[in-house]
Design a protein around this motif. Structure first.
Motif, mmCIF file in Angstrom:
data_model
loop_
_atom_site.group_PDB
_atom_site.id
_atom_site.type_symbol
_atom_site.label_atom_id
_atom_site.label_comp_id
_atom_site.label_asym_id
_atom_site.label_seq_id
_atom_site.Cartn_x
_atom_site.Cartn_y
_atom_site.Cartn_z
ATOM 1 N N LEU A 1 0.828 -1.209 0.000
ATOM 2 C CA LEU A 1 0.000 0.000 0.000
ATOM 3 C C LEU A 1 0.861 1.257 0.000
ATOM 4 N N ALA A 2 1.908 1.264 0.820
ATOM 5 C CA ALA A 2 2.803 2.425 0.855
ATOM 6 C C ALA A 2 3.530 2.583 -0.478
ATOM 7 N N GLY A 3 3.954 1.461 -1.078
ATOM 8 C CA GLY A 3 4.635 1.511 -2.366
ATOM 9 C C GLY A 3 3.753 2.066 -3.469
ATOM 10 N N ALA A 4 2.446 1.859 -3.343
ATOM 11 C CA ALA A 4 1.491 2.379 -4.331
ATOM 12 C C ALA A 4 1.123 3.827 -4.075
ATOM 13 N N GLY A 5 1.674 4.398 -3.000
ATOM 14 C CA GLY A 5 1.464 5.818 -2.733
ATOM 15 C C GLY A 5 0.342 6.148 -1.781
ATOM 16 N N PHE A 6 -0.232 5.146 -1.122
ATOM 17 C CA PHE A 6 -1.297 5.415 -0.169
ATOM 18 C C PHE A 6 -0.725 5.836 1.189
ATOM 19 N N ARG A 7 -1.488 6.654 1.892
ATOM 20 C CA ARG A 7 -1.113 7.027 3.248
ATOM 21 C C ARG A 7 -1.612 5.937 4.204
ATOM 22 N N VAL A 8 -0.690 5.347 4.938
ATOM 23 C CA VAL A 8 -1.021 4.244 5.838
ATOM 24 C C VAL A 8 -0.835 4.717 7.275
ATOM 25 N N SER A 9 -1.867 4.570 8.088
ATOM 26 C CA SER A 9 -1.779 4.990 9.486
ATOM 27 C C SER A 9 -2.443 3.953 10.386
ATOM 28 N N TYR A 10 -2.334 4.192 11.700
ATOM 29 C CA TYR A 10 -2.853 3.243 12.692
ATOM 30 C C TYR A 10 -4.297 3.600 13.034
ATOM 31 N N PRO A 11 -5.223 2.642 12.918
ATOM 32 C CA PRO A 11 -6.642 2.929 13.149
ATOM 33 C C PRO A 11 -7.045 2.751 14.617
ATOM 34 N N LYS A 12 -8.241 3.194 14.932
ATOM 35 C CA LYS A 12 -8.779 2.947 16.274
ATOM 36 C C LYS A 12 -9.065 1.460 16.459
ATOM 37 N N LYS A 13 -9.545 0.825 15.390
ATOM 38 C CA LYS A 13 -9.787 -0.619 15.403
ATOM 39 C C LYS A 13 -9.197 -1.210 14.134
ATOM 40 N N GLY A 14 -8.723 -2.455 14.211
ATOM 41 C CA GLY A 14 -8.100 -3.084 13.064
ATOM 42 C C GLY A 14 -6.601 -2.869 13.046
ATOM 43 N N ASP A 15 -5.983 -3.195 11.909
ATOM 44 C CA ASP A 15 -4.526 -3.122 11.787
ATOM 45 C C ASP A 15 -4.036 -1.890 11.045
ATOM 46 N N PHE A 16 -4.752 -1.479 9.975
ATOM 47 C CA PHE A 16 -4.291 -0.362 9.161
ATOM 48 C C PHE A 16 -5.460 0.514 8.726
ATOM 49 N N LEU A 17 -5.199 1.815 8.638
ATOM 50 C CA LEU A 17 -6.146 2.766 8.083
ATOM 51 C C LEU A 17 -5.510 3.357 6.823
ATOM 52 N N ILE A 18 -6.189 3.267 5.693
ATOM 53 C CA ILE A 18 -5.647 3.707 4.406
ATOM 54 C C ILE A 18 -6.331 5.001 3.968
ATOM 55 N N ASP A 19 -5.519 6.037 3.785
ATOM 56 C CA ASP A 19 -5.999 7.359 3.360
ATOM 57 C C ASP A 19 -7.156 7.866 4.219
ATOM 58 N N ASN A 20 -7.122 7.534 5.511
ATOM 59 C CA ASN A 20 -8.168 7.936 6.458
ATOM 60 C C ASN A 20 -9.569 7.522 6.006
ATOM 61 N N GLN A 21 -9.636 6.441 5.218
ATOM 62 C CA GLN A 21 -10.931 6.037 4.643
ATOM 63 C C GLN A 21 -11.235 4.557 4.851
ATOM 64 N N TYR A 22 -10.272 3.690 4.539
ATOM 65 C CA TYR A 22 -10.503 2.249 4.577
ATOM 66 C C TYR A 22 -9.764 1.620 5.764
#
Length: 398
Positions: free
Chosen positions: A333-354
């Motif tokens: 995901l990072a290699g494809a240019g998405f912003r990856v962050s830590y979510p409130k629940k789950g493992d990853f939050l992508i572009d503050n959306q998924y």
């Protein structure tokens, strides 16, 4: 000068163009000044030589590696001046960080040779990041990530598979799997190979030496690149290597910063500096909550190695499968240019959306059940179901 031109022509003759990294199509090669950044071993030099071989006239082009001993006694400016006077218009400069005060000389070339196009790169991204502000404004920057699973398959199996958007993948993943399987009957086989051998193009030179070469690459980055770019004590180098080993063998690593600092015998603040340094050297990825932003003194919520090949090289045959899965997902995901962050629940939050939860085929969606636009990325399956997508499929985003 003639000696440099002969070395360049020999390199160009040896350069193959049967596989070209996808970034090449995204670069605006008509720009006056381009900087290609990326971790060691990702293929930056090859990318430049391939573009020259396929698109430019030899008479107007010169590729120079600035770590050549020639530049111990001759200046880049004098070589470039001679080249320009003889009709040269495309100058490719590799390993620029090895040349003292390269920023000033490249700036002068840009300012006083308006018809000259300059492409530069280097194996120390830290050194490239230290280019002065005036030069940074002149350069168009591109980042070359490690190979995606898709690119590894193209290189290894000579199979060209399209790039898919994340939204298309989320909505149409079953149809996409059908499309891919028309080209590649056993995608999981290549996914397993990729986890060990897939991140760096030099795996094609021999898998037997691949992990050893990665260990050597790590040593070069820590022992040579980092001290060249930043003041760093000799004792800290071994601590950085120990830190990488701890991350490689852990479960998806949620750090206790104080305890980790004790393990490698350093202070909390110094450990955070080390993690920042390793991230800038593209050896680790520090996953942070989007709520707190990126700050040196904000501890990461999780720490990952930059790719799964690094895990396999450092973990001495005992990688944690959860760590491998999450590292793969993060890197793609990072290699494809998405912003990856830590979510409130789950493992990853992508572009503050998924929101994504990563796991094996028995993983359920309880942890992300209350989240909107939440998905499972699941290992050990070829096809997914509603909300459950094969993990390997995220390797086709770039």
């Amino acid at each position: 000068m003639e000696m440099l031109a002969n070395k360049y022509r020999e390199l160009l003759q040896q350069t193959k163009v049967n596989f070209v990294r996808g970034l090449s199509d995204k670069i605006n090669w008509d720009s006056r000044a381009i900087c290609i950044e990326g971790a060691r071993g990702t293929g930056k030099s090859t990318l430049m030589l391939q573009y020259i071989k396929s698109n430019l006239s030899l008479d107007q082009t010169l590729y120079l590696s600035l770590d050549d001993l020639y530049f111990k006694q001759h200046s880049l400016l004098s070589v470039a001046e001679t080249f320009y006077q003889e009709g040269g218009r495309y100058l490719f400069l590799d390993e620029v960080h090895k040349y003292e005060d390269w920023q000033t000389e490249v700036k002068n070339l840009y300012d006083f040779k308006p018809q000259l196009k300059i492409v530069l790169s280097g194996s120390s991204i830290l050194a490239l990041q230290q280019s002065n502000a005036d030069l940074s404004r002149r350069l168009l920057h591109y980042h070359l990530p490690e190979l995606s699973l898709r690119e590894y398959i193209a290189l290894k199996a000579k199979v060209s598979i399209p790039i898919y958007s994340l939204s298309d993948l989320l909505q149409n993943h079953r149809a996409i799997v059908d499309d891919i399987k028309n080209f590649l009957p056993s995608p999981l086989k290549f996914f397993r190979e990729y986890l060990t051998y897939g991140a760096y193009p030099f795996s094609m030179e021999g898998e037997a030496e691949y992990l050893m070469r990665i260990q050597q690459l790590i040593n070069v980055i820590i022992d040579y690149d980092l001290p060249e770019a930043r003041p760093i004590e000799l004792s800290s180098l071994s601590k950085l290597k120990k830190l990488l080993y701890i991350i490689s063998t852990a479960v998806p690593f949620t750090p206790n910063i104080s305890r980790l600092a004790e393990q490698i015998v350093t202070s909390r603040s110094r450990l955070l500096e080390m993690l920042d340094l390793l991230e800038k050297a593209q050896l680790v990825r520090n996953l942070r909550s989007s709520a707190f932003g990126i700050s040196l003194m904000n501890k990461p919520e999780k720490i990952f190695l930059n790719n799964s090949s690094l895990i396999m090289a450092l973990a001495e045959g005992q990688p944690n499968i959860g760590n491998l899965r999450e590292t793969f997902f993060y890197s793609q995901l990072a290699g494809a240019g998405f912003r990856v962050s830590y979510p409130k629940k789950g493992d990853f939050l992508i572009d503050n959306q998924y929101t994504f939860e990563i796991g094996g085929k028995n993983k359920d969606s309880k942890q992300i059940a209350t989240e909107v636009q939440a998905y499972l990325a699941i290992d050990d399956i070829e096809y997914g179901t509603v909300g459950k997508i094969p993990l390997w499929l995220f390797g086709f985003l770039y």
